[in-house]
Design an enzyme around this catalytic site. Structure first.
Site, PDB file in Angstrom:
ATOM      1  N   SER A 143       0.843  -1.192   0.000  1.00 28.67           N
ATOM      2  CA  SER A 143       0.000   0.000   0.000  1.00 28.67           C
ATOM      3  C   SER A 143       0.882   1.248   0.000  1.00 28.67           C
ATOM      4  O   SER A 143       2.071   1.173  -0.319  1.00 28.67           O
ATOM      5  CB  SER A 143      -0.950  -0.032   1.202  1.00 28.67           C
ATOM      6  N   VAL A 179      10.220  11.356  -8.694  1.00 28.75           N
ATOM      7  CA  VAL A 179      10.791  12.682  -8.919  1.00 28.75           C
ATOM      8  C   VAL A 179      12.249  12.634  -9.366  1.00 28.75           C
ATOM      9  O   VAL A 179      12.662  13.461 -10.182  1.00 28.75           O
ATOM     10  CB  VAL A 179      10.672  13.555  -7.645  1.00 28.75           C
ATOM     11  N   LYS A 238      -6.471   2.934  -2.856  1.00 28.40           N
ATOM     12  CA  LYS A 238      -5.578   2.036  -2.114  1.00 28.40           C
ATOM     13  C   LYS A 238      -6.103   1.790  -0.695  1.00 28.40           C
ATOM     14  O   LYS A 238      -5.907   0.712  -0.135  1.00 28.40           O
ATOM     15  CB  LYS A 238      -4.166   2.621  -2.063  1.00 28.40           C
ATOM     16  N   LYS A 246      -0.183   7.440   0.966  1.00 32.61           N
ATOM     17  CA  LYS A 246      -1.251   8.279   0.411  1.00 32.61           C
ATOM     18  C   LYS A 246      -2.639   7.720   0.724  1.00 32.61           C
ATOM     19  O   LYS A 246      -3.647   8.385   0.481  1.00 32.61           O
ATOM     20  CB  LYS A 246      -1.052   8.438  -1.092  1.00 32.61           C
TER      21      LYS A 246
END
Length: 677
Positions: A443, A491, A458, A446
């Protein structure tokens, strides 16, 4: 030509020839020399014991008997314990201890035989002093040890005779085991082009000490002086377990002097524990974010997975592929990789087959090697998935397949539901049908107080796992963790691409923070959670401190050799739909307790926070997703996920909405289920 020069060259040539020949000695040569030594040492021992006053005629018969006896004992012990199967070119303290142990054994046997032979007529050696056995053993240890270690000494001399001018002068930061191993390999292989000049270490006890012939010249603050005074070309940071702040400081010091800094990988990347020159690489952002190394009970994980059938969904993804690598080393009987991207599944399959070939060659390290199966399919296709279960009959499932990109799922809620919710439900239904003993779902943080469709989907998937655990009583668990460095679409790869084209680097907000883990670190904790997790639990990974994304961008720009806002600009673009400034770790109403592992927490009451209407809402969610009805999806997620408040409606003119009467009836049923009164 001057006669002295000719003589000097001849001597030099003779020395080189002698050194080369000594390095070519093999065990059969050592055996011959050892026999000569063993024939001499009893006489020499007697000579030393009697201070040189030996009447050889008196002792000759007994000494001959003792010499033959000692020779038989020594050769018997040495041969049976593999002494002549050793490779002495790399002899170390281990070999010295080995020699001493074998010689001690021979001394004990010889002494016992000495005492025993006193009672046998005509073979007695009573004229010899009883200390002869001990002195003989001591001399044998000195001579055979000196002979073998002379090979190692000659090799060092021979290596040192090569020119150092053509090699890069290296300053090694870290005089621990990693740094010493690195220097040892540089000295052993001068053709690789590295010449270790000195160590740097912060431990004051090591200051000015000499390790493998080179000195520890100071701590990290003396690096600039050492670089200039010793004419250093390269600095290698050999501290795989040190914190990221230390790495960052050393890199900054080296940059200020204009010297290139390299590093060994973090401890999670050196899973086999070996340090080699080909492990050296440029400093990466993962090094600067490095935390204390995670202590994983590898043996317990291996025992858990050994000889089991393990199924991994999303096997070609970033987390899934690393799961495959680490599980493969735990000796499962079989592994099935499920994924819908054929290229990514093919790549990890090829990598695993190479790994298995290495494991087969290393019979000592691995007794079993797993069989690998690949299955191209989508977890949303229940019939296709059922075929995989019928064929494979798994014992353990690691569920890593998911849609994870927040902005994309905000624009495509039906995809988030069909993959993250329907796919998980399909897996769980089949896992219960086929009596799968363990289920671990990966999971995300978030899912905690979600503000986006991805996180909410999720969270629903977590509820489905907990519900399945309640029904079956089996250890089905979910594991939450944050962003993974280096995973696809994260990122770091995005920033690297932006830097490669000259910028700008785009950051959504100057204050946005995220929790980060490396891929191996996350997977090790997932495997640990599989061992520690009990029925119906959510486990959370302790991810340390959150990191500002703008700081991450600045460090990557500097590591790439550019200056921030001079060579590469940072541009703020604003928060994207569904994005938080700060990720959260805790949900109101959840109760947390520590586990045996300091980096894992258990949400002990997670199974109690499952709405009674879950099945009904999940069914409606899947129907809405099939009809591409984004607005109904948002409404339903709001009903089932506490705290989720959609900030906007999905504008999709082509969607077919659920009938308004059905939606109203569903809402009424939900309220009745939650509040029966």
């Amino acid at each position: 030509m001057n006669l002295s020069i000719i003589i000097s060259q001849l001597i030099q040539k003779c020395i080189n020839t002698l050194l080369c020949q000594l390095l070519k000695l093999r065990n059969r040569h050592f055996l011959i020399v050892d026999i000569i030594i063993f024939l001499i040492t009893p006489s020499l021992a007697l000579f030393l014991r009697l201070d040189g006053h030996v009447v050889w005629e008196l002792y000759k018969p007994d000494l001959a008997n003792a010499t033959i006896l000692f020779l038989i004992v020594k050769l018997g012990v040495f041969w049976n314990f593999g002494f002549y199967r050793r490779y002495w070119r790399y002899a170390s303290i281990e070999e010295l201890t080995y020699i001493a142990t074998l010689v001690t054994a021979t001394v004990v046997i010889q002494t016992l035989l000495f005492n025993f032979l006193e009672y046998i007529p005509h073979v007695a050696i009573e004229k010899l002093p009883r200390s002869l056995s001990f002195i003989d053993g001591l001399l044998s240890c000195i001579f055979i040890g000196a002979l073998r270690f002379s090979v190692r000494a000659v090799e060092r001399v021979y290596q040192g005779r090569g020119s150092c001018n053509s090699r890069e002068r290296v300053l090694v930061v870290g005089a621990g085991s990693a740094g010493v191993s690195l220097v040892q390999e540089m000295q052993r292989n001068p053709q690789l082009g590295f010449y270790p000049v000195a160590f740097i270490d912060d431990d004051p006890r090591k200051l000015h000490a000499r390790i493998r012939g080179i000195s520890v010249v100071g701590d990290r603050h003396t690096i600039p002086d050492a670089i200039h005074s010793l004419e250093i070309h390269k600095v290698i940071i050999a501290m795989p377990t040190v914190a990221g702040e230390v790495i960052r400081e050393i890199v900054d010091i080296c940059k200020a002097t204009g010297t290139h800094a390299c590093t060994l990988p973090g401890i999670h990347e050196i899973l086999n524990g070996r340090v080699r020159l080909d492990s050296i690489r440029d400093v990466r952002i993962e090094d600067l974010l490095r935390r204390e190394p995670i202590q994983t009970d590898i043996e317990r994980v291996s025992q858990f997975l050994q000889r089991k059938k393990v199924l991994i969904t999303g096997g070609g993804g970033s987390i899934g592929s690393e799961l495959c690598r680490q599980i493969c080393k735990c000796r499962p009987a079989e592994m099935m990789l499920i994924g819908h991207g054929e290229n990514s599944v093919f790549v990890i399959q090829q990598e695993l087959e190479q790994l298995i070939q290495l494991l087969k060659e290393d019979g000592k390290a691995q007794k079993y090697t797993p069989r690998i199966y690949t299955f191209i399919g989508d977890i949303r296709d229940r019939d296709r998935l059922k075929h995989a279960f019928e064929r494979f009959q798994p014992d353990v499932i690691f569920h890593a397949a998911a849609h994870k990109h927040v902005p994309l799922m905000e624009l495509n809620p039906p995809e988030a539901i069909t993959n993250n919710v329907l796919g998980t439900k399909n897996l769980l239904d089949l896992a219960l049908q086929y009596n799968v003993k363990h289920f671990v779902m990966i999971s995300t943080d978030k899912a905690v107080n979600p503000t986006n469709v991805m996180g909410a989907s999720k969270r629903v998937a977590e509820m489905l796992v907990l519900q399945a655990a309640q029904k079956s009583g089996l250890p089905y668990v979910a594991v939450r963790f944050g962003n993974v460095l280096g995973s696809r679409g994260s990122v770091v790869p995005t920033f690297k691409k932006q830097i490669a084209v000259g910028g700008p680097v785009t950051v959504t907000h100057p204050e946005i923070c995220r929790y980060f883990m490396t891929i191996p670190e996350a997977v090790q904790l997932v495997l640990q959670a599989a061992v520690l997790g009990r029925t119906g639990e959510v486990l959370m990974l302790n991810m340390g401190k959150p990191v500002k994304i703008v700081d991450l961008a600045k460090e990557l720009i500097r590591l790439s050799g550019y200056e921030v806002n001079k060579d590469i600009d940072i541009v703020f673009t604003g928060l994207r739909p569904g994005e938080k400034l700060f990720e959260e770790l805790f949900i109101k109403g959840e109760e947390y307790e520590p586990t045996e592992h300091e980096k894992l927490l258990i949400v002990k009451n997670a199974s109690q926070i499952i709405p009674q209407s879950l099945d009904m809402i999940v069914e409606s969610l899947c129907q809405a997703a099939i009809k591409n009805d984004g607005n109904s999806i948002l409404f339903l997620l709001e009903q089932v996920v506490p705290g989720y408040k959609p900030k906007y409606s999905v504008n999709n003119r082509s969607s077919t909405s659920i009938n308004s009467d059905d939606l109203a009836k569903l809402h009424e049923n939900i309220l009745t289920t939650v509040n029966p009164s």
